[in-house]
Design a protein around this motif. Structure first.
Motif, mmCIF file in Angstrom:
data_model
loop_
_atom_site.group_PDB
_atom_site.id
_atom_site.type_symbol
_atom_site.label_atom_id
_atom_site.label_comp_id
_atom_site.label_asym_id
_atom_site.label_seq_id
_atom_site.Cartn_x
_atom_site.Cartn_y
_atom_site.Cartn_z
ATOM 1 N N GLU A 38 0.744 -1.173 -0.174
ATOM 2 C CA GLU A 38 0.355 -0.016 0.096
ATOM 3 C C GLU A 38 0.981 1.335 -0.013
ATOM 4 O O GLU A 38 0.695 1.974 -1.320
ATOM 5 N N ALA A 88 2.280 1.709 -3.270
ATOM 6 C CA ALA A 88 1.145 2.091 -4.231
ATOM 7 C C ALA A 88 0.981 4.086 -3.933
ATOM 8 O O ALA A 88 0.659 4.427 -4.469
ATOM 9 N N LEU A 89 1.135 4.446 -2.419
ATOM 10 C CA LEU A 89 0.827 5.589 -2.322
ATOM 11 C C LEU A 89 2.076 6.288 -2.527
ATOM 12 O O LEU A 89 1.393 7.861 -3.598
ATOM 13 N N SER A 136 3.549 6.005 -5.239
ATOM 14 C CA SER A 136 3.726 5.739 -6.949
ATOM 15 C C SER A 136 2.710 6.958 -7.087
ATOM 16 O O SER A 136 2.397 8.054 -8.158
ATOM 17 N N GLY A 137 1.190 6.575 -7.195
ATOM 18 C CA GLY A 137 0.073 8.054 -6.758
ATOM 19 C C GLY A 137 0.634 9.281 -6.970
ATOM 20 O O GLY A 137 0.188 9.907 -7.249
ATOM 21 N N SER A 138 1.352 9.434 -5.320
ATOM 22 C CA SER A 138 2.092 10.672 -5.209
ATOM 23 C C SER A 138 2.835 11.446 -6.020
ATOM 24 O O SER A 138 2.418 12.520 -6.301
ATOM 25 N N HIS A 155 3.207 10.508 -8.880
ATOM 26 C CA HIS A 155 2.065 10.488 -9.944
ATOM 27 C C HIS A 155 1.663 11.816 -10.444
ATOM 28 O O HIS A 155 1.900 12.771 -11.614
ATOM 29 N N ALA A 156 0.950 12.505 -8.891
ATOM 30 C CA ALA A 156 -0.245 13.549 -8.571
ATOM 31 C C ALA A 156 1.211 14.955 -8.613
ATOM 32 O O ALA A 156 0.611 15.766 -9.820
ATOM 33 N N SER A 188 2.370 15.420 -13.092
ATOM 34 C CA SER A 188 1.922 16.026 -13.527
ATOM 35 C C SER A 188 1.989 17.283 -13.722
ATOM 36 O O SER A 188 2.034 18.426 -12.890
ATOM 37 N N VAL A 191 -0.276 22.975 -3.490
ATOM 38 C CA VAL A 191 -1.224 22.022 -3.699
ATOM 39 C C VAL A 191 -0.919 20.734 -3.401
ATOM 40 O O VAL A 191 -1.143 20.002 -2.356
ATOM 41 N N GLN A 192 0.691 20.377 -4.299
ATOM 42 C CA GLN A 192 0.585 19.122 -4.250
ATOM 43 C C GLN A 192 1.039 18.714 -2.610
ATOM 44 O O GLN A 192 1.164 17.662 -2.195
ATOM 45 N N ARG A 203 0.119 19.853 0.070
ATOM 46 C CA ARG A 203 -1.522 19.786 0.876
ATOM 47 C C ARG A 203 -2.009 18.696 0.624
ATOM 48 O O ARG A 203 -2.992 17.925 1.574
ATOM 49 N N ALA A 204 -2.461 17.811 -1.089
ATOM 50 C CA ALA A 204 -2.115 16.684 -1.060
ATOM 51 C C ALA A 204 -1.395 15.540 -0.656
ATOM 52 O O ALA A 204 -2.032 14.768 0.348
ATOM 53 N N ILE A 258 -2.104 15.177 3.105
ATOM 54 C CA ILE A 258 -3.598 14.613 3.128
ATOM 55 C C ILE A 258 -3.252 12.529 3.420
ATOM 56 O O ILE A 258 -3.940 12.280 4.119
ATOM 57 N N VAL A 259 -2.266 12.598 2.015
ATOM 58 C CA VAL A 259 -2.292 11.615 2.064
ATOM 59 C C VAL A 259 -1.017 10.764 3.356
ATOM 60 O O VAL A 259 -1.871 9.782 4.512
ATOM 61 N N ARG A 311 -13.515 16.427 6.118
ATOM 62 C CA ARG A 311 -12.480 17.894 6.396
ATOM 63 C C ARG A 311 -12.833 19.006 5.645
ATOM 64 O O ARG A 311 -12.497 19.350 4.140
ATOM 65 N N GLU A 349 -6.731 19.973 -3.916
ATOM 66 C CA GLU A 349 -6.146 19.323 -3.548
ATOM 67 C C GLU A 349 -6.699 18.270 -3.590
ATOM 68 O O GLU A 349 -6.087 16.908 -3.769
ATOM 69 N N ALA A 364 -5.732 17.012 -7.163
ATOM 70 C CA ALA A 364 -4.732 16.154 -6.872
ATOM 71 C C ALA A 364 -4.722 14.770 -6.829
ATOM 72 O O ALA A 364 -3.977 13.413 -7.383
ATOM 73 N N LEU A 365 -5.858 14.407 -5.970
ATOM 74 C CA LEU A 365 -5.268 13.222 -5.244
ATOM 75 C C LEU A 365 -5.635 11.902 -6.245
ATOM 76 O O LEU A 365 -5.537 11.234 -6.203
ATOM 77 N N SER A 386 -6.568 12.597 -9.038
ATOM 78 C CA SER A 386 -5.487 12.397 -9.938
ATOM 79 C C SER A 386 -4.282 11.903 -10.277
ATOM 80 O O SER A 386 -4.084 10.483 -10.499
ATOM 81 N N GLY A 387 -3.872 11.240 -8.454
ATOM 82 C CA GLY A 387 -2.917 10.585 -8.615
ATOM 83 C C GLY A 387 -2.981 8.961 -7.540
ATOM 84 O O GLY A 387 -2.540 8.549 -8.339
ATOM 85 N N ALA A 403 -2.368 5.963 -9.773
ATOM 86 C CA ALA A 403 -1.580 4.506 -9.009
ATOM 87 C C ALA A 403 -2.547 3.283 -9.512
ATOM 88 O O ALA A 403 -2.053 1.854 -9.657
ATOM 89 N N VAL A 405 -5.222 -4.502 -3.026
ATOM 90 C CA VAL A 405 -3.620 -3.031 -2.841
ATOM 91 C C VAL A 405 -3.999 -1.514 -3.063
ATOM 92 O O VAL A 405 -3.964 -0.732 -2.092
ATOM 93 N N ALA A 463 -5.226 1.026 -0.464
ATOM 94 C CA ALA A 463 -4.346 2.501 -1.165
ATOM 95 C C ALA A 463 -5.337 3.935 -1.155
ATOM 96 O O ALA A 463 -5.134 4.450 -0.203
ATOM 97 N N GLY A 522 -7.832 10.384 5.283
ATOM 98 C CA GLY A 522 -7.159 11.566 4.977
ATOM 99 C C GLY A 522 -7.598 12.667 4.855
ATOM 100 O O GLY A 522 -7.680 13.753 4.857
#
Lengths: 186, 186
Positions: free
Chosen positions: A150, A153-154, A156-158, A160-161, A164, A171-172, A174-175, A178-179, B143, B150, B153-154, B156-157, B161, B171, B175, B182
């Protein structure tokens, strides 16, 4: 080759790799080998002697990046604050993700499996990341029900975000917070 | 053209679009226009009459997908449970992300800016998503300190993923649950 010549060759190779990473990060992976040679302050012949093709150079940049990530992760497994070490490492990887992803994608487009090319250096990286996660969980900084898969995966996703096009850095950030909140115990 | 002929043409166009989405999702965007025609049960001439190039077909698929997302989001702004509506929409987008990203990437590779091509349908989608976020925040399910940027962005990420090759669905689901945690108030 004398030891002196070997040392010079190794230094030139390293110079080319550092220059390639800078150039590909700034101008994208479509930047030419000539630009890399210029940035490194060496002749184009020197670049081709070490990296006969653009793909060989891209592959070496990717392996070098991942080796650095692995080294950073290993260093951080000994850090005093395991939570800070884990989240700091995560943030660092995401910050460097644009270059890493661009190089991986360029390799895939050239028909080279980036995953295979980097498999060897991926093993110590994964191992060190697993230790970072475990230590952070033992310290109560990361929830205990999350697994390495997990986290990857997070990551990798973060990445890519962050890489992008829409990337407003605030913004990135703050995103990503949140993760991180999602990864912390309630 | 008689009204009957117009209706037939519209029906064929829709059939080709549905088939194209299925084929590109199953076989990737390198699948041929011939395969799309076969899946749609129409002649290749019919495909080319509506979509003179592969790029025109890809663009129409992307616009169609985003229009459907926008429609779903608008429907959900009237749902009884705003938290469920928001998280359900988020999960649905991520589940369909592989196709959407593959089509966007194929367009970018063909030198077409997918963002521009889909700008018109992006506006109602963004507006409906903003309403979903606000309603979920008012209901205390999301929240209050998170903004639309944000969330996007999440989204998209998480989509990237989920679409990545390593995708073990369990998985990916876990994730996504971490990202959702969050997004919830503490």
């Amino acid at each position: 080759m004398t030891p002196r010549m070997r040392a010079d060759a190794a230094r030139n190779r390293a110079k080319v790799l550092v220059a390639a990473e800078l150039v590909f990060a700034a101008k994208g992976t479509s930047a030419s080998t000539e630009e890399v040679a210029k940035e490194a302050g060496v002749g184009i012949g020197t670049v081709f002697r070490h990296f006969p093709t653009k793909e060989a150079l891209l592959e070496a940049v990717l392996v070098g990046l991942l080796a650095r990530f692995a080294h950073e992760a290993e260093e951080l497994t000994r850090a005093a604050d395991p939570g800070e070490a884990f989240f700091g490492f995560f943030r660092g990887i995401v910050a460097q993700a644009a270059t890493k992803n661009a190089v991986s994608e360029a390799l895939e487009e050239a028909g080279i499996n980036a995953r295979e090319a980097s498999a060897e250096v991926g093993v110590p990286l994964k191992k060190a990341l697993a230790t970072l996660v475990e230590r952070a969980q033992e310290a109560g900084a990361v929830r205990s029900d999350v697994g390495l898969a997990e986290v990857m995966a997070l990551l990798s996703g973060s990445s890519h975000a962050a890489a992008s096009a829409s990337g407003d850095p605030q913004v990135q950030a703050r995103a990503l917070d949140i993760v991180f909140d999602g990864l912390r115990p309630r």
